[in-house]
Design a protein around this motif. Structure first.
Motif, PDB file in Angstrom:
ATOM      1  N   UNK A   1       0.103   8.371   2.797  1.00 51.65           N
ATOM      2  CA  UNK A   1      -0.343   9.670   2.301  1.00 51.65           C
ATOM      3  C   UNK A   1       0.763  10.450   1.602  1.00 51.65           C
ATOM      4  N   UNK A   2       2.014  10.088   1.863  1.00 57.16           N
ATOM      5  CA  UNK A   2       3.136  10.746   1.184  1.00 57.16           C
ATOM      6  C   UNK A   2       3.587   9.953  -0.049  1.00 57.16           C
ATOM      7  N   UNK A   3       2.797   8.945  -0.410  1.00 56.22           N
ATOM      8  CA  UNK A   3       3.037   8.094  -1.574  1.00 56.22           C
ATOM      9  C   UNK A   3       4.293   7.224  -1.431  1.00 56.22           C
ATOM     10  N   UNK A   4       4.656   6.882  -0.192  1.00 50.77           N
ATOM     11  CA  UNK A   4       5.723   5.917   0.042  1.00 50.77           C
ATOM     12  C   UNK A   4       5.098   4.533   0.088  1.00 50.77           C
ATOM     13  N   UNK A   5       5.728   3.570  -0.588  1.00 47.09           N
ATOM     14  CA  UNK A   5       5.217   2.200  -0.602  1.00 47.09           C
ATOM     15  C   UNK A   5       5.530   1.538   0.731  1.00 47.09           C
ATOM     16  N   UNK A   6       4.545   0.891   1.291  1.00 45.06           N
ATOM     17  CA  UNK A   6       4.677   0.209   2.576  1.00 45.06           C
ATOM     18  C   UNK A   6       4.177  -1.225   2.450  1.00 45.06           C
TER      19      UNK A   6
ATOM     20  N   UNK B   1       0.855  -1.190   0.000  1.00 53.75           N
ATOM     21  CA  UNK B   1       0.000   0.000   0.000  1.00 53.75           C
ATOM     22  C   UNK B   1       0.890   1.239   0.000  1.00 53.75           C
ATOM     23  N   UNK B   2       0.280   2.354  -0.359  1.00 52.94           N
ATOM     24  CA  UNK B   2       0.982   3.627  -0.328  1.00 52.94           C
ATOM     25  C   UNK B   2       0.415   4.459   0.811  1.00 52.94           C
TER      26      UNK B   2
END
Length: 132
Positions: free
Chosen positions: A109-114, A106-107
């Motif tokens: 809110x800062x568009x970092x993939x987690x 998932x991404x």
């Protein structure tokens, strides 16, 4: 960065000549750079096969990587599969398995993939079974 098509010579005729060795592969070209998602959508709309596979440029497909994924799709055509991706060490290129159990991607809110753990109520006895 220019928004026009590539002027890199090896992406023109040399690429077309090389890919001619693979008759099931087509090269689609756009008039301008379209970005990752729009380009994937273009490829998906032009696809003629039963299954679509997207590989990013940093992915290396190894021996027999595809059959386990196709098996899940064959069991349920609405299944979307994503393999656990090994890490290739940047110093000596050895494979390291990704730590932990199967997880969702998932991404934030800062568009970092987690990688997010699968909630216990959705976990299956066989960790290779699909999950919601």
């Amino acid at each position: 960065m220019s928004s026009s098509v590539s002027h890199t010579e090896h992406l023109k005729k040399p690429l077309e000549d090389y890919m001619a060795l693979f008759p099931s592969v087509r090269i689609l070209r756009t008039k301008k750079r379209e970005g990752l998602i729009r380009t994937r959508m273009l490829g998906a709309s032009a696809a003629t096969g039963d299954v679509i596979t997207f590989l990013d440029s940093h992915c290396e497909a190894n021996v027999n990587w595809l059959p386990p994924l196709l098996d899940r799709i064959a069991r349920n055509r609405k299944t979307i599969v994503c393999p656990m991706i090994d890490v290739i060490d940047h110093d000596d290129f050895r494979y390291e398995t990704q730590a932990g159990d199967a997880m969702r991607g998932a991404f934030d809110w800062e568009m970092y993939y987690k990688r997010i753990p699968i909630p216990p109520e959705l976990q299956k006895a066989d960790p290779s079974d699909p999950f919601e």
